[in-house]
Design a protein around this motif. Structure first.
Motif, short mmCIF file in Angstrom:
data_model
loop_
_atom_site.label_atom_id
_atom_site.label_comp_id
_atom_site.label_asym_id
_atom_site.label_seq_id
_atom_site.Cartn_x
_atom_site.Cartn_y
_atom_site.Cartn_z
N THR A 1 -5.56 -5.45 -5.80
CA THR A 1 -5.23 -5.60 -7.23
C THR A 1 -4.98 -4.27 -7.92
OG1 THR A 1 -7.41 -5.58 -8.29
CG2 THR A 1 -6.66 -7.69 -7.37
N GLN A 2 -5.33 -3.14 -7.29
CA GLN A 2 -5.08 -1.86 -7.92
C GLN A 2 -3.60 -1.49 -7.88
OE1 GLN A 2 -7.76 1.02 -6.07
NE2 GLN A 2 -9.29 0.68 -7.68
N THR A 3 -3.26 -0.48 -8.64
CA THR A 3 -1.90 0.06 -8.65
C THR A 3 -1.83 1.32 -7.80
OG1 THR A 3 -1.34 -0.84 -10.84
CG2 THR A 3 -0.09 1.08 -10.09
N LEU A 4 -0.82 1.35 -6.93
CA LEU A 4 -0.59 2.51 -6.07
C LEU A 4 0.44 3.42 -6.73
CD1 LEU A 4 -0.72 3.97 -3.25
CD2 LEU A 4 1.21 2.50 -2.60
N THR A 5 0.13 4.71 -6.76
CA THR A 5 1.10 5.70 -7.24
C THR A 5 1.32 6.74 -6.17
OG1 THR A 5 0.43 5.39 -9.56
CG2 THR A 5 1.62 7.41 -9.00
N LEU A 6 2.56 6.84 -5.71
CA LEU A 6 2.94 7.81 -4.68
C LEU A 6 3.95 8.80 -5.25
CD1 LEU A 6 3.47 5.42 -1.63
CD2 LEU A 6 1.54 6.94 -2.03
N THR A 7 3.80 10.04 -4.86
CA THR A 7 4.70 11.09 -5.30
C THR A 7 5.45 11.67 -4.11
OG1 THR A 7 3.24 11.66 -7.15
CG2 THR A 7 4.86 13.31 -6.47
N CYS A 8 6.74 11.83 -4.28
CA CYS A 8 7.58 12.50 -3.28
C CYS A 8 8.01 13.83 -3.88
CB CYS A 8 8.79 11.64 -2.97
SG CYS A 8 9.98 12.39 -1.85
N THR A 9 7.58 14.91 -3.27
CA THR A 9 7.96 16.25 -3.71
C THR A 9 8.95 16.81 -2.71
OG1 THR A 9 5.77 16.56 -4.70
CG2 THR A 9 7.10 18.53 -4.33
N PHE A 10 10.09 17.28 -3.23
CA PHE A 10 11.16 17.68 -2.33
C PHE A 10 11.68 19.08 -2.66
CE2 PHE A 10 14.38 17.06 -5.53
CZ PHE A 10 13.94 16.00 -6.30
N SER A 11 12.38 19.63 -1.70
CA SER A 11 13.04 20.93 -1.87
C SER A 11 14.35 20.91 -1.09
CB SER A 11 12.14 22.07 -1.38
OG SER A 11 11.86 21.92 0.00
N GLY A 12 15.24 21.80 -1.46
CA GLY A 12 16.51 21.91 -0.75
C GLY A 12 17.65 21.15 -1.39
N PHE A 13 17.38 20.42 -2.45
CA PHE A 13 18.44 19.74 -3.20
C PHE A 13 17.94 19.49 -4.61
CE2 PHE A 13 16.78 15.39 -3.49
CZ PHE A 13 15.83 15.36 -2.48
N SER A 14 18.90 19.12 -5.49
CA SER A 14 18.55 18.83 -6.87
C SER A 14 18.90 17.39 -7.18
CB SER A 14 19.32 19.75 -7.82
OG SER A 14 19.13 19.33 -9.16
N LEU A 15 17.97 16.69 -7.80
CA LEU A 15 18.20 15.30 -8.17
C LEU A 15 18.99 15.19 -9.46
CD1 LEU A 15 17.84 12.52 -7.15
CD2 LEU A 15 15.44 12.55 -7.88
N SER A 16 19.49 16.31 -9.94
CA SER A 16 20.40 16.28 -11.08
C SER A 16 21.86 16.46 -10.64
CB SER A 16 20.02 17.37 -12.09
OG SER A 16 20.10 18.64 -11.50
N SER A 17 22.07 16.66 -9.34
CA SER A 17 23.43 16.83 -8.83
C SER A 17 24.08 15.49 -8.55
CB SER A 17 23.41 17.65 -7.53
OG SER A 17 22.92 18.95 -7.76
N SER A 18 25.34 15.39 -8.87
CA SER A 18 26.08 14.13 -8.74
C SER A 18 25.99 13.56 -7.33
CB SER A 18 27.54 14.36 -9.12
OG SER A 18 28.29 13.18 -8.99
N GLY A 19 25.65 12.28 -7.26
CA GLY A 19 25.62 11.57 -5.98
C GLY A 19 24.29 11.60 -5.25
N VAL A 20 23.40 12.44 -5.69
CA VAL A 20 22.12 12.59 -4.99
C VAL A 20 21.19 11.41 -5.30
CG1 VAL A 20 20.08 14.04 -4.69
CG2 VAL A 20 22.33 15.09 -4.95
N GLY A 21 20.42 11.02 -4.32
CA GLY A 21 19.45 9.95 -4.51
C GLY A 21 18.24 10.13 -3.60
N VAL A 22 17.15 9.49 -3.98
CA VAL A 22 15.93 9.49 -3.16
C VAL A 22 15.42 8.05 -3.07
CG1 VAL A 22 13.52 10.20 -3.02
CG2 VAL A 22 15.27 11.85 -3.73
N GLY A 23 15.11 7.64 -1.87
CA GLY A 23 14.63 6.28 -1.65
C GLY A 23 13.22 6.26 -1.11
N TRP A 24 12.62 5.07 -1.17
CA TRP A 24 11.30 4.81 -0.57
C TRP A 24 11.44 3.68 0.43
CZ3 TRP A 24 6.80 7.52 -1.15
CH2 TRP A 24 6.73 8.42 -2.22
N ILE A 25 10.81 3.87 1.56
CA ILE A 25 10.82 2.88 2.64
C ILE A 25 9.39 2.80 3.18
CG2 ILE A 25 11.76 2.32 4.92
CD1 ILE A 25 13.58 4.99 3.05
N ARG A 26 8.94 1.62 3.56
CA ARG A 26 7.59 1.50 4.10
C ARG A 26 7.61 0.83 5.47
NH1 ARG A 26 4.36 -3.23 0.65
NH2 ARG A 26 5.74 -4.98 1.24
#
Lengths: 107, 123
Positions: free
Chosen positions: B15-40
């Motif tokens: 019943t709790q809420t899970l919070t996960l953080t993805c910290t990245f380097s080598g690209f900018s998420l403000s650049s056109s076309g860039v995306g980040v996904g989550w998979i389990r």
């Protein structure tokens, strides 16, 4: 959702063998099919994108083909480091579903 | 070189809420076309795509989990956060974040992936 079905689920082969893994989509996905390799305890690694494009750095013994609903991943001459689990993934439409995996084991 | 790393709790209660953080380097998420996904990936099972956020803040979710998921980005911190509410033991597994492998078109493949973080749901 588009269902992805891989066959076989597991496969035993020897070093030097030619191996083919099949992935079938529940509807046409054009060439929007990708292949990943996953070794135990590791994250998946992209091998092939858009059905037949080899990702940079991936050995040329890996190749992909197909379009529409039927796709194959072929390893031309198995190396010891290729024993792993392989997944297909469709990128035609969300949700971006994966196959159930094919475990490639040493015979 | 693109690198992503997941962080968050290893154990959550039902019943709790899970919070996960993805910290990245080598690209900018403000650049056109860039995306980040989550998979389990549940232990011993197949991969399941969860969510994807694009550079323009467009968000996509797995329909089966949409009511429980929220994905956000903090471009200044190079982070993407995934929250999943009402956790259940069946949500146990390794959670991966991954870089969208192309910055053009509408296709979404993932390359590279983070190392993954194992989350166990148990009381």
């Amino acid at each position: 959702d588009i269902q992805m079905t891989q066959s076989p689920s597991s496969l035993s082969a020897s070093v030097g063998d030619r191996v083919t893994i099949t992935c079938r989509a529940s509807q046409s996905i054009s060439s929007h099919l990708n292949w990943y390799q996953q070794k135990p305890g590791k994250a998946p690694k992209l091998l092939i994108y858009t059905a037949s494009s080899l990702q940079s750095g991936v050995p040329s013994r890996f190749s992909g083909s197909g379009s529409g609903t039927d796709f194959t991943l072929t390893i031309s001459s198995l190396q010891r480091e290729d024993f792993a689990t392989y997944y297909c993934q469709q990128s035609y439409s969300g949700p971006y579903t994966f196959g159930q995996g094919t475990k490639l084991e040493i015979k | 070189q693109i690198i992503l790393k997941e962080s968050g709790p290893t154990l959550v209660k039902p019943t709790q809420t899970l919070t996960l953080t993805c910290t990245f380097s080598g690209f900018s998420l403000s650049s056109s076309g860039v995306g980040v996904g989550w998979i389990r990936q549940p232990p011993g099972k197949a991969l399941e795509w969860l969510a994807l956020i694009y550079w323009d803040d467009d968000k996509r979710y797995s329909p089966s989990l949409k009511s429980r998921l929220t994905i956000t980005k903090d471009t200044s911190k190079n982070q993407v956060v995934l929250t999943m509410t009402n956790m259940d033991p069946v949500d146990t597994g390794t959670y991966y974040c991954a870089h969208r492998g192309t910055s053009s078109g509408f296709q979404n493949w993932f390359d590279p992936w983070g190392q993954g973080t194992l989350v166990t749901v148990s009381s």
